[in-house]
Design an enzyme around this catalytic site. Sequence first.
Site, PDB file in Angstrom:
ATOM      1  N   TRP A  40       1.813   6.245   4.198  1.00 42.89           N
ATOM      2  CA  TRP A  40       1.367   5.235   4.916  1.00 42.89           C
ATOM      3  C   TRP A  40       2.476   4.090   4.565  1.00 42.89           C
ATOM      4  O   TRP A  40       2.859   3.181   5.575  1.00 42.89           O
ATOM      5  CB  TRP A  40       0.017   4.683   4.938  1.00 42.89           C
ATOM      6  CG  TRP A  40      -0.157   3.663   5.563  1.00 42.89           C
ATOM      7  CD1 TRP A  40      -0.681   3.286   6.880  1.00 42.89           C
ATOM      8  CD2 TRP A  40      -0.338   2.086   5.195  1.00 42.89           C
ATOM      9  NE1 TRP A  40      -0.794   2.134   7.337  1.00 42.89           N
ATOM     10  CE2 TRP A  40      -0.537   1.258   6.118  1.00 42.89           C
ATOM     11  CE3 TRP A  40       0.065   1.663   3.802  1.00 42.89           C
ATOM     12  CZ2 TRP A  40      -0.644  -0.027   6.106  1.00 42.89           C
ATOM     13  CZ3 TRP A  40       0.023   0.132   3.963  1.00 42.89           C
ATOM     14  CH2 TRP A  40      -0.342  -0.594   4.828  1.00 42.89           C
ATOM     15  N   HIS A  41       2.415   3.878   3.410  1.00 46.14           N
ATOM     16  CA  HIS A  41       3.530   2.579   3.137  1.00 46.14           C
ATOM     17  C   HIS A  41       5.041   2.766   3.506  1.00 46.14           C
ATOM     18  O   HIS A  41       5.657   1.940   3.608  1.00 46.14           O
ATOM     19  CB  HIS A  41       3.306   2.585   1.300  1.00 46.14           C
ATOM     20  CG  HIS A  41       2.129   1.881   0.933  1.00 46.14           C
ATOM     21  ND1 HIS A  41       1.175   2.476   0.842  1.00 46.14           N
ATOM     22  CD2 HIS A  41       2.165   0.370   0.360  1.00 46.14           C
ATOM     23  CE1 HIS A  41       0.163   1.454   0.382  1.00 46.14           C
ATOM     24  NE2 HIS A  41       0.671   0.127   0.324  1.00 46.14           N
ATOM     25  N   GLY A  42       5.439   3.974   3.837  1.00 49.59           N
ATOM     26  CA  GLY A  42       6.821   4.069   4.208  1.00 49.59           C
ATOM     27  C   GLY A  42       7.134   5.610   4.532  1.00 49.59           C
ATOM     28  O   GLY A  42       6.637   6.284   3.779  1.00 49.59           O
TER      29      GLY A  42
END
Length: 478
Positions: free
Chosen positions: A320-322
């Site tokens: 989700w962060h990247g």
Amino acid sequence: MLFNSIEFLFLFLPICIVGFYAFSWRKPANARIFLLFSSFVFYGMWDWRYIILLLASVLFNYNLSTLLRKNKSGLLLVVGILTNIGSIIYFKYADFFLGTANSLGGDFELLHIVLPLGISFFTFQQVSFLVESYREEVDCKNFWGYALFITFFPQLIAGPVVRYCEVADQLNDHKFGIVNWNLISAGIFIFTIGLSKKVLLADEFAAIASPLFELVDNGESIGAAQAWLAVFSYSFQIYFDFSGYSDMAIGLGLMFGIRLPVNFLSPYKARNIIEFWRRWHMTLSRFLRDFLYFPLGGNRSGKIRRYFNLAIVMLLGGLWHGASWNFVIWGGLHGTYLVITHLFHKLVPPTEIFSIRASFFYGLITYLAICIAWVFFRSENIDSAFLMIEIMAGGGDIEYNFISNVWIFWENSPYLLLGTLIVWRCRNSISLLEQYELYLEGKATASPANANAVGVLLATSIFVIYSGAYSEFIYFQF
């Protein structure tokens, strides 16, 4: 538009505050509509074309939630969740999946999609709203209130991930829009603390960490001391960057009479990774727990399944962060840390773990583990991340002798010492805000900071910003 920009501080925010309270003079509904309009303007200042995406998302989910309240259909809920998650997958991960396929022998043309700001945050809020509508836990029949709940600009770009029940009563209160000088004062107080964290601390640590990480990203070798300096500096950079944003979001909310949930609470003071994730990005951790970990079975299906669920949640949380394998590894490391911590707690009594004697040791181990994971979070690719780890382990440039290593840390020691003192020895900003509000209400005899100190912080931050030395927040990328 950045919270730490001259345009925001001296143009958008003053106009927004004056307009908000002016429009609410006769009717609170006018204040809601004005604030909603201002939030769309704020979002459109980045790229006006994505206003259409944001508006379409709000309209789709509000109407779907209305249908869910009338017809409790599991199929309808699944369609809504998949549609929302599908939009994130398309905008955020399409090129990642195509690039991964190409690395395995495929020949796909990348789409080069521009990631809409805040899409993960406003999508997660709407997914939680759909699920809660299906469970009959919320009942929102006011479109303008719902739209403002999603688009409220202080939390639109980088959180917190707000639940409707946390702001519903505030948005629907008949006093909404009425000037409350105590809340405005408290908002300015915490906003100033957040702004100074970002401008005076986070950006300064970035100036130390970024050049060193860039050298390694380019395949160059540095000394072991330089590598550790880069990692420690980045750990402070992202700490003060996200802490600063979280404070500023809460402060902006208070200026408009809205209390947003706490999202950051001294996470480096954690004595283990479980506690860390209860303090770092708290609303995201809550979302992943309630809408991913629990649906997977949580800890109800035995220990092995519990550890598997933890690993899956952290892997997806990392992704989700990247859209990068670096973030998957980062999430995988934290998943591994969590499993190890739970296993350790089975062997060692809690009284021993949390004794005063052991707290420092476990806290240090936790911080170092977090720093190792930050290497993958910050590095441009997997190769440079492993190169940085290798250098930290002593495999760096042997030309850097002991004296050089000592000097590298010595010349940066003022910032490292300041960061250490603030992170581990000072009261956190939420505690200061609580005391300041008690002082404003006459329930405390002393303020945690006088007006002169706050004024100096604000003036210094603005001076630095005016000189052009400011950057966007790290979490704006997600």
